[in-house]
Design a protein around this motif. Structure first.
Motif, PDB file in Angstrom:
ATOM      1  N   THR A 275      25.863 -52.595 -36.494  1.00 12.50           N
ATOM      2  CA  THR A 275      26.586 -53.335 -35.456  1.00 12.50           C
ATOM      3  C   THR A 275      25.678 -53.827 -34.339  1.00 12.50           C
ATOM      4  O   THR A 275      26.072 -54.694 -33.563  1.00 12.50           O
ATOM      5  N   LEU A 276      24.490 -53.263 -34.240  1.00 13.60           N
ATOM      6  CA  LEU A 276      23.581 -53.546 -33.130  1.00 13.60           C
ATOM      7  C   LEU A 276      22.248 -54.056 -33.656  1.00 13.60           C
ATOM      8  O   LEU A 276      21.701 -53.505 -34.614  1.00 13.60           O
ATOM      9  N   SER A 277      21.707 -55.085 -33.030  1.00 10.83           N
ATOM     10  CA  SER A 277      20.332 -55.479 -33.321  1.00 10.83           C
ATOM     11  C   SER A 277      19.404 -54.378 -32.818  1.00 10.83           C
ATOM     12  O   SER A 277      19.827 -53.455 -32.105  1.00 10.83           O
ATOM     13  N   LEU A 278      18.132 -54.482 -33.154  1.00 14.64           N
ATOM     14  CA  LEU A 278      17.185 -53.452 -32.726  1.00 14.64           C
ATOM     15  C   LEU A 278      17.093 -53.398 -31.205  1.00 14.64           C
ATOM     16  O   LEU A 278      17.051 -52.317 -30.604  1.00 14.64           O
ATOM     17  N   GLY A 279      17.089 -54.553 -30.558  1.00 19.70           N
ATOM     18  CA  GLY A 279      17.045 -54.569 -29.097  1.00 19.70           C
ATOM     19  C   GLY A 279      18.289 -53.955 -28.484  1.00 19.70           C
ATOM     20  O   GLY A 279      18.210 -53.206 -27.501  1.00 19.70           O
ATOM     21  N   ALA A 280      19.468 -54.263 -29.059  1.00 28.91           N
ATOM     22  CA  ALA A 280      20.706 -53.693 -28.542  1.00 28.91           C
ATOM     23  C   ALA A 280      20.777 -52.194 -28.806  1.00 28.91           C
ATOM     24  O   ALA A 280      21.324 -51.434 -27.993  1.00 28.91           O
ATOM     25  N   LEU A 281      20.224 -51.747 -29.935  1.00 33.18           N
ATOM     26  CA  LEU A 281      20.160 -50.314 -30.199  1.00 33.18           C
ATOM     27  C   LEU A 281      19.298 -49.624 -29.141  1.00 33.18           C
ATOM     28  O   LEU A 281      19.638 -48.543 -28.655  1.00 33.18           O
ATOM     29  N   ALA A 282      18.188 -50.262 -28.776  1.00 32.22           N
ATOM     30  CA  ALA A 282      17.339 -49.712 -27.713  1.00 32.22           C
ATOM     31  C   ALA A 282      18.121 -49.587 -26.410  1.00 32.22           C
ATOM     32  O   ALA A 282      18.023 -48.580 -25.704  1.00 32.22           O
ATOM     33  N   ALA A 283      18.915 -50.602 -26.096  1.00 35.62           N
ATOM     34  CA  ALA A 283      19.713 -50.559 -24.869  1.00 35.62           C
ATOM     35  C   ALA A 283      20.765 -49.459 -24.935  1.00 35.62           C
ATOM     36  O   ALA A 283      21.016 -48.753 -23.951  1.00 35.62           O
ATOM     37  N   ALA A 284      21.393 -49.310 -26.110  1.00 37.67           N
ATOM     38  CA  ALA A 284      22.392 -48.249 -26.265  1.00 37.67           C
ATOM     39  C   ALA A 284      21.763 -46.881 -26.066  1.00 37.67           C
ATOM     40  O   ALA A 284      22.317 -46.017 -25.372  1.00 37.67           O
ATOM     41  N   TYR A 285      20.604 -46.655 -26.666  1.00 34.91           N
ATOM     42  CA  TYR A 285      19.921 -45.382 -26.501  1.00 34.91           C
ATOM     43  C   TYR A 285      19.501 -45.151 -25.039  1.00 34.91           C
ATOM     44  O   TYR A 285      19.554 -44.023 -24.544  1.00 34.91           O
ATOM     45  N   ALA A 286      19.077 -46.221 -24.371  1.00 35.10           N
ATOM     46  CA  ALA A 286      18.648 -46.083 -22.972  1.00 35.10           C
ATOM     47  C   ALA A 286      19.787 -45.604 -22.081  1.00 35.10           C
ATOM     48  O   ALA A 286      19.553 -44.968 -21.047  1.00 35.10           O
ATOM     49  N   ASP A 287      21.031 -45.901 -22.478  1.00 35.65           N
ATOM     50  CA  ASP A 287      22.190 -45.478 -21.693  1.00 35.65           C
ATOM     51  C   ASP A 287      22.748 -44.134 -22.142  1.00 35.65           C
ATOM     52  O   ASP A 287      23.746 -43.665 -21.599  1.00 35.65           O
ATOM     53  N   CYS A 288      22.126 -43.509 -23.136  1.00 35.54           N
ATOM     54  CA  CYS A 288      22.604 -42.227 -23.632  1.00 35.54           C
ATOM     55  C   CYS A 288      22.038 -41.073 -22.815  1.00 35.54           C
ATOM     56  O   CYS A 288      20.881 -41.114 -22.375  1.00 35.54           O
ATOM     57  N   ALA A 289      22.851 -40.049 -22.656  1.00 34.81           N
ATOM     58  CA  ALA A 289      22.364 -38.830 -22.014  1.00 34.81           C
ATOM     59  C   ALA A 289      21.416 -38.072 -22.924  1.00 34.81           C
ATOM     60  O   ALA A 289      20.594 -37.274 -22.449  1.00 34.81           O
ATOM     61  N   LEU A 290      21.492 -38.324 -24.246  1.00 32.75           N
ATOM     62  CA  LEU A 290      20.662 -37.612 -25.216  1.00 32.75           C
ATOM     63  C   LEU A 290      20.760 -38.324 -26.554  1.00 32.75           C
ATOM     64  O   LEU A 290      21.799 -38.890 -26.899  1.00 32.75           O
ATOM     65  N   VAL A 291      19.666 -38.292 -27.329  1.00 29.70           N
ATOM     66  CA  VAL A 291      19.665 -38.764 -28.713  1.00 29.70           C
ATOM     67  C   VAL A 291      19.160 -37.619 -29.581  1.00 29.70           C
ATOM     68  O   VAL A 291      18.091 -37.054 -29.320  1.00 29.70           O
ATOM     69  N   VAL A 292      19.936 -37.266 -30.609  1.00 27.01           N
ATOM     70  CA  VAL A 292      19.565 -36.226 -31.575  1.00 27.01           C
ATOM     71  C   VAL A 292      19.331 -36.937 -32.907  1.00 27.01           C
ATOM     72  O   VAL A 292      20.201 -37.660 -33.397  1.00 27.01           O
ATOM     73  N   SER A 293      18.159 -36.725 -33.505  1.00 25.37           N
ATOM     74  CA  SER A 293      17.804 -37.524 -34.670  1.00 25.37           C
ATOM     75  C   SER A 293      16.824 -36.785 -35.564  1.00 25.37           C
ATOM     76  O   SER A 293      16.105 -35.879 -35.133  1.00 25.37           O
ATOM     77  N   ASN A 294      16.804 -37.206 -36.822  1.00 21.81           N
ATOM     78  CA  ASN A 294      15.688 -36.858 -37.686  1.00 21.81           C
ATOM     79  C   ASN A 294      14.423 -37.541 -37.172  1.00 21.81           C
ATOM     80  O   ASN A 294      14.476 -38.431 -36.307  1.00 21.81           O
TER      81      ASN A 294
END
Length: 390
Positions: A275-294
């Motif tokens: 649903t998100l381009s790479l740039g928009a994904l970056a913006a979404a992550y920047a607004d997150c309190a935390l990212v949990v990932s492999n």
């Protein structure tokens, strides 16, 4: 054997004892009258994030030079109208050892690419792409006044080169290459700017926040790096109970994995697949309190845009790619080194007396034994506001 600091070019690099010292190691002689620099780094997202500090070092050392990234089509799309150390992206052809073709893309003509690239008249050309078996001939073929980069056993040398050693943090590896041409490190922290266009796209897709956001990214191209979906689901339940809204991100190829997390969570989550381009994904992550990932590209993207992260790493990848900073990042290590199916040692075969076997045909998870409680504890630790200073 010749020294890694041998230099057959007219801009000769001094032997190690004559190099200027810096915080991260020796710094070579700066090249004069540099107007254009080519940097080959045409692989995946996480690989590109690791090279950002080296690009920052080049920008600082050669402020008036044009820095041209030799990359893939997605690099060109990401870097369009984005502030940072890259001025322009030149897409290299899909070719063995350079980059894999995208969907529907045919292999390119390397000779034709090099003929056009030589007209750019690069002064410096850096190979920060790998061991150099295929990439060093391409960089040498650019016709730059000085070439520099990495060299694995059997790869052809460039003018200035360093031995490629597998177990080294990727950020430091590429900073050492930049130092060969007189560009000492200015930071060890990758940083990527988020633009207004990125934020607008993310807002249009995600809408207004009702609660603080946490993102989970359960995919990874290498299935051995995938923590089980039910473990991510356990994290989703815990953080939803703590009052967070949980996004579950993935590429279209990871739809099944994202669906498995959503199904196992038993609480409302928001899948975001394609649903998100790479740039928009970056913006979404920047607004997150935390990212949990492999350990995969989105984890390193999240860190580069300022998000706190909890990453699940196989121990060898932790050595090469985990952030060394602990203020906002918690890498969790899995210590499995032998295939859970056949027992073969799957560590890279970097020493003759310990060959290892990275070619084991089984692609089961090597990180499945990481306890969910350990990830949840790390997440809650990062999400807890620090006590006020007196």
């Amino acid at each position: 054997m010749t020294s890694p600091f041998d230099d057959s070019s007219s801009a000769r690099l001094s032997p190690r004892r004559d190099l200027e010292p810096s915080v991260l190691g020796p710094v070579g002689e700066r090249v004069s009258d540099v107007e254009r620099i080519a940097v080959l780094r045409a692989n995946a997202l996480g690989d590109f994030i690791f090279v950002l500090p080296a690009l920052d070092a080049l920008r600082s050392a050669y402020p008036s030079a044009e820095i041209v990234l030799l990359g893939a089509p997605w690099h060109a799309a990401l870097w369009r109208d984005r502030p940072g150390p890259v001025d322009r992206v030149l897409v290299v052809p899909a070719a063995p050892g350079i980059r894999d073709p995208g969907a529907g893309e045919e292999p390119g003509d390397v000779a034709e690419f090099l003929a056009a690239a030589r007209a750019e008249r690069f002064d410096l050309a850096l190979q920060v792409h790998g061991g150099g078996a295929n990439s060093n001939p391409l960089v040498a073929g650019l016709g730059a006044r000085v070439t520099a980069g990495l060299r694995a056993e059997g790869a052809p040398p460039l003018d200035r080169w360093l031995r490629y050693v597998y177990y080294q943090h990727e950020v430091i590896r590429y900073l050492e290459v930049a130092a060969l041409v007189g560009a000492p490190a200015t930071t060890i922290v990758p940083s990527l700017a988020v633009t207004a266009a990125d934020r607008a796209e993310a807002a249009a897709v995600l809408g207004p926040q009702r609660r603080p956001l946490v993102a989970l990214h359960p995919g990874a191209t290498d299935t051995r790096r995938r923590w089980p979906p039910e473990c991510f689901a356990e994290v989703a339940r815990a953080l939803t109970g703590d009052g967070y809204e949980v996004l579950v991100t993935g590429t279209p190829a990871e739809q099944e994995t994202v669906d498995a997390v959503a199904a196992a969570a038993g609480v409302p989550v928001r899948p975001q697949v394609g649903t998100l381009s790479l740039g928009a994904l970056a913006a979404a992550y920047a607004d997150c309190a935390l990212v949990v990932s492999n350990d995969t590209g989105p984890l390193h993207l999240a860190a580069a845009v300022g998000a706190p992260t909890v990453g699940v790493f196989w121990v060898g990848n932790l050595i090469n790619g985990a952030s060394p900073l602990r203020d906002r990042h918690r890498p969790i290590a899995a210590w499995t080194t032998h295939c859970p199916v056949c027992g073969v040692d799957c560590t890279p075969g970097i020493y003759p007396h310990r060959p290892g076997d990275g070619e084991c045909p089984h692609r089961v998870s090597f990180v499945a034994d990481v306890p969910a409680v350990e990830v949840i504890e790390a997440a809650r630790e990062l999400l807890t506001p620090p006590p006020p200073t007196r």
